[in-house]
Scaffold this motif. Structure first.
Motif, PDB file in Angstrom:
ATOM      1  N   THR A   8      36.509  31.580 -14.950  1.00  0.00           N
ATOM      2  CA  THR A   8      35.199  31.164 -14.443  1.00  0.00           C
ATOM      3  C   THR A   8      35.110  29.658 -14.267  1.00  0.00           C
ATOM      4  O   THR A   8      34.687  29.163 -13.218  1.00  0.00           O
ATOM      5  CB  THR A   8      34.084  31.639 -15.389  1.00  0.00           C
ATOM      6  N   SER A   9      35.501  28.929 -15.289  1.00  0.00           N
ATOM      7  CA  SER A   9      35.331  27.471 -15.268  1.00  0.00           C
ATOM      8  C   SER A   9      36.603  26.717 -14.936  1.00  0.00           C
ATOM      9  O   SER A   9      36.550  25.544 -14.566  1.00  0.00           O
ATOM     10  CB  SER A   9      34.823  27.006 -16.637  1.00  0.00           C
ATOM     11  N   GLY A  10      37.761  27.364 -15.107  1.00  0.00           N
ATOM     12  CA  GLY A  10      39.026  26.666 -14.948  1.00  0.00           C
ATOM     13  C   GLY A  10      39.425  25.877 -16.172  1.00  0.00           C
ATOM     14  O   GLY A  10      40.465  25.209 -16.168  1.00  0.00           O
ATOM     15  N   ASN A  11      38.630  25.936 -17.235  1.00  0.00           N
ATOM     16  CA  ASN A  11      38.913  25.182 -18.451  1.00  0.00           C
ATOM     17  C   ASN A  11      39.741  25.996 -19.425  1.00  0.00           C
ATOM     18  O   ASN A  11      39.815  27.223 -19.345  1.00  0.00           O
ATOM     19  CB  ASN A  11      37.602  24.767 -19.126  1.00  0.00           C
ATOM     20  N   TRP A  12      40.327  25.278 -20.396  1.00  0.00           N
ATOM     21  CA  TRP A  12      41.110  25.915 -21.437  1.00  0.00           C
ATOM     22  C   TRP A  12      40.215  26.246 -22.629  1.00  0.00           C
ATOM     23  O   TRP A  12      39.393  25.430 -23.053  1.00  0.00           O
ATOM     24  CB  TRP A  12      42.242  24.993 -21.891  1.00  0.00           C
ATOM     25  N   TYR A  13      40.397  27.433 -23.184  1.00  0.00           N
ATOM     26  CA  TYR A  13      39.697  27.851 -24.396  1.00  0.00           C
ATOM     27  C   TYR A  13      40.719  28.373 -25.400  1.00  0.00           C
ATOM     28  O   TYR A  13      41.662  29.083 -25.034  1.00  0.00           O
ATOM     29  CB  TYR A  13      38.680  28.956 -24.100  1.00  0.00           C
ATOM     30  N   ASP A  14      40.518  28.002 -26.661  1.00  0.00           N
ATOM     31  CA  ASP A  14      41.316  28.584 -27.739  1.00  0.00           C
ATOM     32  C   ASP A  14      40.665  29.912 -28.091  1.00  0.00           C
ATOM     33  O   ASP A  14      39.607  29.953 -28.729  1.00  0.00           O
ATOM     34  CB  ASP A  14      41.339  27.638 -28.947  1.00  0.00           C
ATOM     35  N   CYS A  15      41.302  30.994 -27.671  1.00  0.00           N
ATOM     36  CA  CYS A  15      40.697  32.318 -27.805  1.00  0.00           C
ATOM     37  C   CYS A  15      41.035  32.995 -29.129  1.00  0.00           C
ATOM     38  O   CYS A  15      40.949  34.224 -29.260  1.00  0.00           O
ATOM     39  CB  CYS A  15      41.116  33.201 -26.628  1.00  0.00           C
ATOM     40  N   SER A  16      41.402  32.195 -30.141  1.00  0.00           N
ATOM     41  CA  SER A  16      41.587  32.749 -31.484  1.00  0.00           C
ATOM     42  C   SER A  16      40.266  32.859 -32.224  1.00  0.00           C
ATOM     43  O   SER A  16      40.152  33.607 -33.198  1.00  0.00           O
ATOM     44  CB  SER A  16      42.544  31.864 -32.292  1.00  0.00           C
ATOM     45  N   ALA A  17      39.233  32.097 -31.797  1.00  0.00           N
ATOM     46  CA  ALA A  17      37.917  32.125 -32.436  1.00  0.00           C
ATOM     47  C   ALA A  17      36.917  31.486 -31.495  1.00  0.00           C
ATOM     48  O   ALA A  17      37.290  30.762 -30.574  1.00  0.00           O
ATOM     49  CB  ALA A  17      37.937  31.391 -33.770  1.00  0.00           C
ATOM     50  N   HIS A  18      35.644  31.727 -31.765  1.00  0.00           N
ATOM     51  CA  HIS A  18      34.614  31.089 -30.950  1.00  0.00           C
ATOM     52  C   HIS A  18      34.516  29.597 -31.253  1.00  0.00           C
ATOM     53  O   HIS A  18      34.293  28.789 -30.350  1.00  0.00           O
ATOM     54  CB  HIS A  18      33.260  31.752 -31.208  1.00  0.00           C
ATOM     55  N   MET A  19      34.661  29.231 -32.517  1.00  0.00           N
ATOM     56  CA  MET A  19      34.548  27.842 -32.954  1.00  0.00           C
ATOM     57  C   MET A  19      35.741  27.503 -33.833  1.00  0.00           C
ATOM     58  O   MET A  19      36.176  28.318 -34.656  1.00  0.00           O
ATOM     59  CB  MET A  19      33.242  27.642 -33.743  1.00  0.00           C
ATOM     60  N   LEU A  20      36.285  26.311 -33.640  1.00  0.00           N
ATOM     61  CA  LEU A  20      37.384  25.811 -34.461  1.00  0.00           C
ATOM     62  C   LEU A  20      36.963  24.496 -35.103  1.00  0.00           C
ATOM     63  O   LEU A  20      36.144  23.772 -34.537  1.00  0.00           O
ATOM     64  CB  LEU A  20      38.647  25.560 -33.620  1.00  0.00           C
ATOM     65  N   TRP A  21      37.536  24.191 -36.262  1.00  0.00           N
ATOM     66  CA  TRP A  21      37.240  22.881 -36.834  1.00  0.00           C
ATOM     67  C   TRP A  21      38.501  22.201 -37.339  1.00  0.00           C
ATOM     68  O   TRP A  21      39.532  22.834 -37.572  1.00  0.00           O
ATOM     69  CB  TRP A  21      36.183  22.969 -37.930  1.00  0.00           C
ATOM     70  N   ILE A  22      38.381  20.867 -37.475  1.00  0.00           N
ATOM     71  CA  ILE A  22      39.442  20.017 -38.009  1.00  0.00           C
ATOM     72  C   ILE A  22      39.071  19.667 -39.438  1.00  0.00           C
ATOM     73  O   ILE A  22      37.932  19.292 -39.723  1.00  0.00           O
ATOM     74  CB  ILE A  22      39.587  18.723 -37.186  1.00  0.00           C
ATOM     75  N   GLY A  23      40.035  19.749 -40.342  1.00  0.00           N
ATOM     76  CA  GLY A  23      39.771  19.477 -41.746  1.00  0.00           C
ATOM     77  C   GLY A  23      39.811  17.995 -42.073  1.00  0.00           C
ATOM     78  O   GLY A  23      40.263  17.158 -41.277  1.00  0.00           O
ATOM     79  N   GLU A  24      39.369  17.672 -43.270  1.00  0.00           N
ATOM     80  CA  GLU A  24      39.351  16.296 -43.747  1.00  0.00           C
ATOM     81  C   GLU A  24      40.751  15.699 -43.808  1.00  0.00           C
ATOM     82  O   GLU A  24      40.938  14.503 -43.601  1.00  0.00           O
ATOM     83  CB  GLU A  24      38.691  16.260 -45.143  1.00  0.00           C
ATOM     84  N   ARG A  25      41.775  16.536 -44.041  1.00  0.00           N
ATOM     85  CA  ARG A  25      43.139  16.042 -44.190  1.00  0.00           C
ATOM     86  C   ARG A  25      43.854  15.834 -42.855  1.00  0.00           C
ATOM     87  O   ARG A  25      44.948  15.279 -42.829  1.00  0.00           O
ATOM     88  CB  ARG A  25      43.959  17.006 -45.048  1.00  0.00           C
ATOM     89  N   THR A  26      43.262  16.302 -41.757  1.00  0.00           N
ATOM     90  CA  THR A  26      43.988  16.271 -40.472  1.00  0.00           C
ATOM     91  C   THR A  26      43.165  15.658 -39.343  1.00  0.00           C
ATOM     92  O   THR A  26      43.402  15.959 -38.183  1.00  0.00           O
ATOM     93  CB  THR A  26      44.425  17.697 -40.069  1.00  0.00           C
ATOM     94  N   ARG A  27      42.226  14.782 -39.655  1.00  0.00           N
ATOM     95  CA  ARG A  27      41.309  14.272 -38.627  1.00  0.00           C
ATOM     96  C   ARG A  27      41.715  12.899 -38.078  1.00  0.00           C
ATOM     97  O   ARG A  27      40.888  12.190 -37.499  1.00  0.00           O
ATOM     98  CB  ARG A  27      39.891  14.204 -39.189  1.00  0.00           C
TER      99      ARG A  27
END
Length: 479
Positions: free
Chosen positions: A277-296
């Motif tokens: 639809t948009s031509g954009n990339w999505y990480d389809c492993s989850a709806h939302m992903l986050w970066i941890g304190e140790r890897t930001r």
């Protein structure tokens, strides 16, 4: 103000969507594999590279776990949170288990999330966006690559997606087949979550039925039951004046989105797909992903990967973060300032949250970034009890949320959500609460494979106390 040095994004608008949904994130100089050119932390040492590559290729050939349109819907709801018109409840296991996977386990976890959401909605008068740490929360960062167990030095347990917690050398060897198993368990979990949330289990007229026996017998459970009675009365009133409560989807179904820490970037890349639809990339492993304190780190692989996917994303914000650093992260992860795209999850510690958070709130507000601010009150309040168990005290967890709310009130910003680790099981992993769990009780049902979780009674108490804190804050601000 320091700049991140990461290329900005371009925007284009779709022709058939609302203004909130039609802003597409178009990162420049990015590909799903560009993270490989950046330094990376918290990755297992896979002993067989060929087996690892084959596992990722197999996952890449499988269907996506979630869809781009679902992620855009979550972003639209998070935009309401960023504007102060909704509240985020992000909750679930610290680390999902291969061994404790069952329909009952998923149902009870979902039940607690639904209970907490009803308490927050009813008490605060705003919609609650429900995001589970579920269907993918398998990998865990560790403070050291190895640990000492007796006379043995073993590779650290990094979650069931990597290795086994059994304290033998063979069990701790990273196994790529676990990546594939994690994919299949996530798919099965998602099927059950969708069935429960759309098939009648989550209907509002079942709020009494969600009260498990061991919760109903507590003071907070009785308080919840009184609230459920009032909701029943309201539903009967709606029916009496002609509103069909049996067919109204808002009363029969709920949306529960999935999330996890995007730690193993090979796995995340293998599930990253271009949206037709948009031509954009999505990480389809989850709806939302986050970066941890140790890897930001700004120049690190995790920021590089997540800046390019169009999912809603989060980033943990710890006590060492400065105003310049938080603005640089905002510019790297959401340079187009798209509402609902970026959630900043503070994890400070109860004693320091107010002082450490206020400068960050001020910096983000002054820079005009439309972020969701959520509070992780768990990780900054972890300690080791006398019996050697890692634990948290509910009083400290609630105290951090209260400090989080006070900081927002002082800066004129919205305390947009909470991010907690919990389970629907009657565990004894965190101290305090209505049962006054003490150090001596921890061994009774200490079942976590990683960090200590709130049980259902403690989760319900947390929801009531959070709602009261925010409601009192709003009353004070309006007086």
């Amino acid at each position: 103000m320091k700049r991140s040095g990461i290329p900005a994004a371009s925007l284009r608008r779709g022709s058939t969507q609302s203004d909130t949904d039609s802003i597409f994130y178009m990162p420049q100089q990015w590909s799903p594999s560009s993270w490989k050119d950046h330094p990376i932390k918290q990755q297992p040492a896979w002993p067989d590279e060929a087996a690892y590559d084959n596992a990722l290729k197999h996952i890449a050939s499988m269907p996506p776990l979630v869809f781009a349109g679902e992620a855009r819907s979550l972003q639209a709801n998070l935009a309401k949170v960023a504007a102060g018109n909704a509240f985020l409840l992000q909750a679930g296991d610290c680390a999902e288990s291969f061994e404790e996977f069952s329909a009952d386990n998923i149902r009870e976890k979902l039940r607690v999330i639904l209970q907490m959401a009803v308490v927050l909605t009813y008490s605060m008068g705003v919609p609650v966006v429900k995001v589970g740490r579920i269907a993918g929360q398998f990998a865990k960062p560790r403070s050291s690559d190895t640990e000492i167990v007796g006379d043995l030095e073993l590779p650290s347990f990094r979650g069931h997606i990597v290795n086994d917690p059994t304290t033998t050398g063979a069990a701790r060897i990273p196994d790529p087949d676990r990546l594939v198993q994690a994919y299949h368990q996530s798919a099965s979990t998602l099927n059950l979550v969708r069935a429960f949330t759309k098939g009648g289990f989550a209907a509002l007229d079942r709020v009494h039925a969600w009260n498990q026996e061991f919760v109903a017998s507590s003071e907070e459970g009785q308080r919840y039951d009184n609230m459920a009675t009032e909701i029943d009365r309201a539903l009967r009133f709606m029916s009496a004046i002609g509103i069909d409560t049996d067919t109204n989807s808002n009363l029969r179904e709920v949306d529960v989105w999935t999330s996890h820490e995007a730690l193993l970037l090979g796995y995340e890349e293998s599930l990253t797909r271009r949206d037709s639809t948009s031509g954009n990339w999505y990480d389809c492993s989850a709806h939302m992903l986050w970066i941890g304190e140790r890897t930001r780190e700004l120049d690190g692989a995790h920021v590089e990967f997540l800046r390019g996917v169009s999912n809603p994303i989060g980033c943990k914000v710890g006590p060492t973060m400065t105003g310049d650093e938080v603005i640089a992260l905002c510019e790297a992860l959401n340079p187009a300032m798209i509402p609902g795209r970026l959630t900043l999850i503070s994890r400070m510690g109860a004693d320091i949250v107010e002082d450490r958070l206020r400068p960050l709130l001020r910096a983000v507000k002054d820079a005009g970034h439309p972020v969701v601010w959520a509070c992780d009150p768990m990780h900054g309040n972890t300690f080791t009890a006398e019996n050697g168990r890692k634990t948290r005290h509910l009083d400290a967890v609630i105290a951090e949320i209260e400090g989080f709310v006070r900081a927002h009130r002082a800066e004129g910003t919205w305390p947009g959500g909470i991010h907690v680790e919990l389970t629907g099981d009657d565990v004894t992993e965190c101290l305090g609460g209505v049962d006054a769990i003490a150090d001596s009780d921890l061994d009774d049902r200490y079942e976590t494979i990683c960090d200590p979780r709130l049980n259902a009674r403690q989760g319900l108490e947390l929801a009531f106390r959070t709602a009261e804190s925010i409601r009192d804050s709003l009353d004070t601000s309006n007086s």
